[in-house]
Design a protein around this motif. Structure first.
Motif: not given
Length: 107
Positions: A15-16, A18, A20, A84, A86-91
């Motif tokens: 994952s990446e 964000t 935030e 999904r 708030r915290w991840y740009r993608w996974y």
């Protein structure tokens, strides 16, 4: 370090983040880890995250049924949905069966 028996299931989560709400992310990750540890069939976890925000977490499960039960755990699903939003740009998620496992450590 842990050696896993053949047939152990490895759930590989790449994952990446964000960036935030790092405090909320840390709290959710800690809660998810505690929930996983209490789940039948849980065998362990390895996790690393680089300064670029990209991370890899591998959770280990006794069998496919245990891994699926974790995926379907109600609170884990809530945390995943929050990630999904708030915290991840993608996974990316990959599930594999371990055929061989060994450790080495420098003395």
């Amino acid at each position: 370090m842990t050696t896993f028996a053949p047939g152990t299931i490895a759930v590989i989560f790449v994952s990446e983040v964000t960036g935030e709400d790092p405090e909320g992310y840390a709290a959710a990750a800690a809660e998810a880890n505690a929930l996983a540890e209490a789940q039948p069939g849980y065998r362990g976890i390895d996790s690393a995250r680089g300064t670029d925000g990209i991370g890899i977490t591998v959770s280990y499960w006794a069998d496919e049924a245990a891994a699926v039960a974790w995926r379907q755990h109600a609170r884990h699903s809530e945390i995943r949905d929050a990630g999904r939003g708030r915290w991840y740009r993608w996974y990316s998620l990959h599930v594999a069966e371990i055929g061989r496992s060994y450790d080495w450590e420098k003395e």
